[in-house]
Design an enzyme around this catalytic site. Structure first.
Site, mmCIF file in Angstrom:
data_model
loop_
_atom_site.group_PDB
_atom_site.id
_atom_site.type_symbol
_atom_site.label_atom_id
_atom_site.label_comp_id
_atom_site.label_asym_id
_atom_site.label_seq_id
_atom_site.Cartn_x
_atom_site.Cartn_y
_atom_site.Cartn_z
ATOM 1 N N SER A 1 0.844 -1.192 0.000
ATOM 2 C CA SER A 1 0.000 0.000 0.000
ATOM 3 C C SER A 1 0.876 1.237 0.000
ATOM 4 C CB SER A 1 -0.924 0.009 1.219
ATOM 5 O OG SER A 1 -0.178 0.394 2.354
ATOM 6 N N LYS A 2 0.221 2.378 -0.116
ATOM 7 C CA LYS A 2 0.962 3.634 -0.259
ATOM 8 C C LYS A 2 1.913 3.908 0.902
ATOM 9 C CE LYS A 2 -1.913 6.065 -3.496
ATOM 10 N NZ LYS A 2 -3.233 6.634 -3.555
#
Ligand code: GLU
Length: 485
Positions: free
Chosen positions: A253-254
């Site tokens: 994820s980011k």
């Protein structure tokens, strides 16, 4: 006879192209290349609320930048278009109706509240929720009543209870008990198809032979196979790729770093390196060379050799690989890609030739293109800050070196790098012989005065790029710093 291979990537434009989708696209593309098949791009934009044109554009641009060009798609067309689901809305109802007519599907008039209630009951009784089939056998009177109430029906697929087995190209044999699935909606009450229905109709009509996608879709596959069977259509081959996990084994994820292809590009990753890197997330070459072009990978690619387990996205390895590509890339191409990362500088100060030279002599330590920004300030402007090298410039050695340097360099040929290189070698030799200065000490003094740093690119190249005026004036600045101190 084996059908001609037709594969597809079917992204939903609810975000920029994810690196995981890029890998799925790549494996489909490779399979098409390897088999002489066709690679199709279909945009799955049935979820109007989450769809944005900017994301569609981003998907197109990112796939193109990665070199994953499609043979059929929304922009290039093809025999089985349109290739955007929202333009296919008139196609789905007739297939849904066909399934209703044949008894494979039925209208469901339940309201959201009624369905919520069913779900709550299931939770209360600690049971997995499956639809009650309340609407499977409603009477014409009941239907009449619902219409009067203004209800609009959805269409549910009637799931046949059985053991469903299929042979996944990546995972091997997979078995499902379909009685756990529950009759699922294929057309919503607003007339829009659900993902599981639209995807089957499109893959069927687009004659897709192999569906290679992420394993997050495995639970959809039995539903889709049941629809194919009900339609009397040939079931394509499925291959589900393991997930891409972050180094800490959680979902990528980011918070781990970039995840969209365009963000990696903004961070200074080369698309050639990116695509090479993602190929290695599940596939390994038959030799020990990991650095390969997509064409080379395609030749070596075998779908049944894809690893069925999850892959770890090692940012460190990507950095290493990116560095390798930066070192090898054609200088003119690399310069074009680097220019956007140099917006802090007035590039008009350097000719294109000098700019390319600067890139050539500074690329070695780079892992991303972005890194270059901090390595090149001394190629721009008249003066350089001396905070880092004050002490160094204050020594007698430096004063000696710079005094002589100004005297000699004034008559050097600043257009000839090779000559500057030799002049510098003579210069170092002179100080070694006359004063026993170590060659690197001599060069530190010159470098400190010309760049304000103790480390950096090749000096001959720097001197040529800076040109005579700036070289002499900075050498004097370095010397004067001592005098003035
Ligand atoms: N639109 C789906 C997605 O982006 C495609 C799934 C599939 O390949 O069937 O996940």
């Amino acid at each position: 006879m084996q059908d001609k291979v037709r594969v597809r990537i079917a992204p939903s434009p609810s975000g920029n192209l994810h690196i995981g989708t890029a890998r799925t696209a790549l494996f489909n593309y490779l399979y098409a290349k390897k088999t002489g098949g066709t690679f199709v791009l279909r945009i799955e934009d049935t979820d109007a609320l989450r769809t944005e044109q900017a994301y569609v554009d981003n998907i197109f641009d990112s796939l193109k930048a990665l070199g994953l060009n499609w043979d059929e798609g929304p922009d290039v067309g093809g025999e089985y278009g349109p290739y955007t689901q929202s333009k296919r809305f008139d196609i789905y109802p007739k297939y849904a109706q066909m399934l209703v007519d044949k008894g494979y599907a039925y209208e469901c008039w339940c309201t959201n509240e009624e369905l919520e209630h069913e779900k709550e009951e299931a939770v209360k009784n600690h049971k997995a929720y499956v639809y009650s089939r309340k609407c499977l056998n409603i009477t014409p009177e009941q239907k009449e009543q619902y219409i009067k109430e203004g209800r609009k029906p959805s269409i549910r697929f009637k799931v046949e209870h059985k053991e469903l087995v299929f042979n996944d190209m990546v995972k091997g044999e997979l078995k499902f008990d379909t009685s756990l699935i529950g009759d699922f909606v294929i057309m919503k009450s607003n007339g829009a198809p659900t993902y599981n229905f639209a995807v089957v109709i499109d893959d069927m009509l687009m004659k897709i032979t192999h569906i290679i996608r992420g394993e997050d879709h495995i639970s959809n596959t039995p539903k889709q196979i049941l629809i194919y069977e009900a339609l009397g259509a040939k079931v394509p081959e499925f291959g589900h790729l393991g997930m891409i996990l972050a180094p800490d084994r959680s979902k990528l994820s980011k918070r781990h770093g970039a995840t969209a292809v365009s963000d990696f590009v903004k961070e200074g990753y080369l698309t050639d390196a990116l695509i090479n890197f993602v190929a290695l997330l599940g596939w390994s070459p038959s030799d020990s060379h990991e650095i390969k072009t997509v064409d080379e990978i395609a030749q070596d690619f075998r779908i049944n050799e894809i690893s069925s387990s999850n892959s770890i996205f090692e940012y460190d390895k990507l950095n290493w690989m990116n560095g390798q590509y930066i070192k090898k890339m054609d200088i003119s191409k690399l310069t074009d890609l680097i220019i956007p990362f140099l917006s802090d500088y007035d590039l008009s100060e350097l000719s294109r030739e000098k700019l390319e030279k600067m890139v050539e002599i500074t690329r070695e330590p780079l892992t991303t293109l972005k890194d270059i920004k901090d390595d090149v300030p001394y190629f721009f402007g008249q003066k350089v800050p001396y905070d880092e090298v004050k002490d160094l410039l204050g020594t007698e050695l430096s004063r000696n070196v710079l005094t002589k340097f100004i005297e000699l360099a004034t008559s050097w040929d600043f257009c000839d790098e090779e000559k500057i290189h030799n002049d510098l070698a003579d210069f170092r030799a002179y100080f070694k012989e006359k004063y026993s200065y170590k060659p690197k000490e001599t060069m530190w003094a010159v470098r400190a005065a010309l760049t304000g740093r103790t480390k950096g690119a090749d000096m001959a190249g720097i001197i040529m790029i800076l040109g005579k005026d700036r070289v002499i004036s900075r050498a004097k600045d370095g010397l004067n710093l001592k005098i003035g101190a």
